[in-house]
Write a protein that holds these residues in place. Structure first.
Motif, PDB file in Angstrom:
ATOM      1  N   ILE A  34      39.745  33.647  43.746  1.00  0.00           N
ATOM      2  CA  ILE A  34      41.212  33.640  43.694  1.00  0.00           C
ATOM      3  C   ILE A  34      41.688  33.508  42.245  1.00  0.00           C
ATOM      4  CG2 ILE A  34      43.297  32.412  44.396  1.00  0.00           C
ATOM      5  CD1 ILE A  34      42.047  33.763  46.748  1.00  0.00           C
ATOM      6  N   ILE A  35      41.049  32.623  41.496  1.00  0.00           N
ATOM      7  CA  ILE A  35      41.417  32.424  40.088  1.00  0.00           C
ATOM      8  C   ILE A  35      41.175  33.701  39.289  1.00  0.00           C
ATOM      9  CG2 ILE A  35      40.794  31.171  37.983  1.00  0.00           C
ATOM     10  CD1 ILE A  35      40.078  28.793  39.906  1.00  0.00           C
ATOM     11  N   PHE A  36      40.061  34.366  39.573  1.00  0.00           N
ATOM     12  CA  PHE A  36      39.740  35.621  38.899  1.00  0.00           C
ATOM     13  C   PHE A  36      40.821  36.661  39.176  1.00  0.00           C
ATOM     14  CE2 PHE A  36      37.003  39.582  38.715  1.00  0.00           C
ATOM     15  CZ  PHE A  36      36.962  39.617  37.332  1.00  0.00           C
ATOM     16  N   TYR A  37      41.351  36.648  40.383  1.00  0.00           N
ATOM     17  CA  TYR A  37      42.447  37.569  40.715  1.00  0.00           C
ATOM     18  C   TYR A  37      43.669  37.315  39.833  1.00  0.00           C
ATOM     19  CZ  TYR A  37      46.703  39.111  42.980  1.00  0.00           C
ATOM     20  OH  TYR A  37      47.948  39.651  43.210  1.00  0.00           O
ATOM     21  N   PHE A  38      44.031  36.038  39.646  1.00  0.00           N
ATOM     22  CA  PHE A  38      45.194  35.732  38.798  1.00  0.00           C
ATOM     23  C   PHE A  38      44.970  36.213  37.367  1.00  0.00           C
ATOM     24  CE2 PHE A  38      46.135  32.344  42.037  1.00  0.00           C
ATOM     25  CZ  PHE A  38      47.362  32.863  42.432  1.00  0.00           C
ATOM     26  N   ALA A  39      43.730  36.126  36.888  1.00  0.00           N
ATOM     27  CA  ALA A  39      43.423  36.640  35.553  1.00  0.00           C
ATOM     28  C   ALA A  39      43.548  38.158  35.516  1.00  0.00           C
ATOM     29  CB  ALA A  39      42.018  36.212  35.134  1.00  0.00           C
ATOM     30  N   CYS A  55      48.772  29.320  37.238  1.00  0.00           N
ATOM     31  CA  CYS A  55      47.991  29.219  38.484  1.00  0.00           C
ATOM     32  C   CYS A  55      46.496  29.324  38.198  1.00  0.00           C
ATOM     33  CB  CYS A  55      48.408  30.328  39.458  1.00  0.00           C
ATOM     34  SG  CYS A  55      50.062  30.150  40.158  1.00  0.00           S
ATOM     35  N   GLY A  56      46.116  30.289  37.358  1.00  0.00           N
ATOM     36  CA  GLY A  56      44.701  30.464  37.048  1.00  0.00           C
ATOM     37  C   GLY A  56      44.119  29.278  36.306  1.00  0.00           C
ATOM     38  N   SER A  57      44.815  28.781  35.284  1.00  0.00           N
ATOM     39  CA  SER A  57      44.304  27.652  34.500  1.00  0.00           C
ATOM     40  C   SER A  57      44.311  26.361  35.315  1.00  0.00           C
ATOM     41  CB  SER A  57      45.121  27.475  33.224  1.00  0.00           C
ATOM     42  OG  SER A  57      46.490  27.275  33.514  1.00  0.00           O
TER      43      SER A  57
END
Length: 361
Positions: free
Chosen positions: A91-96, A289-291
């Motif tokens: 999910i975090i990779f998606y925000f990046a 969101c990602g950080s």
């Protein structure tokens, strides 16, 4: 999951967060993609896409409210520490990925319309520096930028809905439903990625006071963005012929060239410059969101993963060197978005309900 109230924001501000997250650089070009798939019936596809997002937001709220936490917290509960961390990293990779898509798309517009010789690393570095300053001040400042990005650029967009009216061709929209059902579905797919951004609720939910009350503002935000996108696509359909709009890369910007004032000749320069506030808001939200997610997964201070994500965006812009690579990248990210939030999240909600019932039993 308890967050100190001094870091939380009022429920009504979720309205501006959702609008700021959904209205991005895609607003300037999605009309072409929709017209390619569904022709002048594309406005129906946009409305149906908005309805689908409303349903998905309902599912997301059911998920985060049942867990009383964000998606990182949910993954740890359902999948455990390590497997849950892996799903959270996806999910975090998606925000990046989506932040890079927004950043590079806006830089392309600036280079094509304003500064053709300006290197992308200069623009990306300046924007990332601004984003770092905003996020480092805290979530409440990010929300404040979202508020400003909704108010001021919308005022600049009003002329785009007023000046073309004398040149409308109502016959362009007739007959309604002239395309097949499969064409309309393809139009929905073309609209979904442009209207992405609502998924930030999976991360920001604990930072909203009176979480349950805020749901109405989330749905209202989606309704307003759906209306805005529908008005935009109708505005372009009524002005351009179908063949014209299929050939224009940025129909909204082309339409802005129609606007002239006695004191201002090139309105599109003002429009693109004002749009920077929109881009900064959406980048700040996604990268927060990602950080924040990386902070929770690895237990580090948020500034370290934030710096990593900012450098990722600056470096990523150097690999997307032309329109073909940017378009291919956007298409790939749209598939990731579709799989994660239209397939995985509903499945996760069902799995979480089963897990919760087994714990009660």
């Amino acid at each position: 999951m308890q967050i100190d109230t001094k870091f939380q924001v009022s429920p009504y501000l979720l309205l501006f967060i959702i609008i700021a997250s959904q209205v991005g650089v895609g607003m300037l070009s999605f009309q072409r993609n929709v017209a390619k798939e569904a022709g002048y019936d594309g406005w129906i596809s946009v409305l149906l896409a908005g309805m689908g997002i409303q349903i998905l937001m309902f599912v997301m709220y059911k998920l985060v409210s049942a867990a009383d936490g964000d998606i990182i917290h949910i993954h740890q509960k359902v999948w455990g520490k390590y497997l849950g961390g892996l799903f959270s990293l996806i999910i975090i990779f998606y925000f990046a990925l989506i932040s890079l898509s927004v950043l590079r798309s806006y830089i392309e517009i600036v280079q094509v319309w304003m500064f053709p010789s300006l290197p992308s690393w200069i623009i990306s570095s300046i924007l990332m520096l601004l984003v770092y300053y905003i996020i480092s001040r805290g979530f409440r400042v990010v929300v404040g930028i979202c508020f400003l990005s909704v108010i001021f650029p919308m005022l600049g967009q009003l002329p785009l809905f007023i000046f073309p009216i004398p040149y409308y061709h109502i016959d362009n929209l007739l007959p309604v439903l002239d395309h097949s059902f499969s064409d309309i579905i393809s139009g929905i797919k073309a609209s979904i990625y442009t209207m992405a951004g609502f998924e930030v609720i999976l991360m920001i939910y604990p930072f909203i006071r009176k979480n349950q009350v805020s749901q109405r503002y989330a749905h209202l935000g989606i309704l307003l963005t759906t209306v805005l996108y529908t008005m935009s696509v109708l505005n372009n359909f009524l002005f351009f012929s179908e063949n014209q709009i299929r050939k224009l890369i940025w129909p909204e910007l082309t339409l802005s060239k129609l606007i002239h004032y006695s004191f201002l000749e090139r309105f599109e320069y003002i429009y693109i410059s004002m749009y920077m506030l929109v881009i900064i808001a959406i980048l700040a939200t996604f990268l927060w969101c990602g950080s924040r997610g990386l902070k929770l997964v690895f237990g580090v201070k948020q500034k370290y993963p934030l710096l990593f994500l900012l450098l990722f965006n600056i470096a990523g812009c150097q690999f997307l060197t032309d329109s073909e690579s940017i378009t291919a990248y956007q298409k790939w990210v749209s598939y990731v978005h579709l799989g994660l939030f239209y397939v995985y999240i509903p499945i996760l909600w069902l799995i979480f309900l089963i897990w919760k019932r087994s714990k009660v039993a």
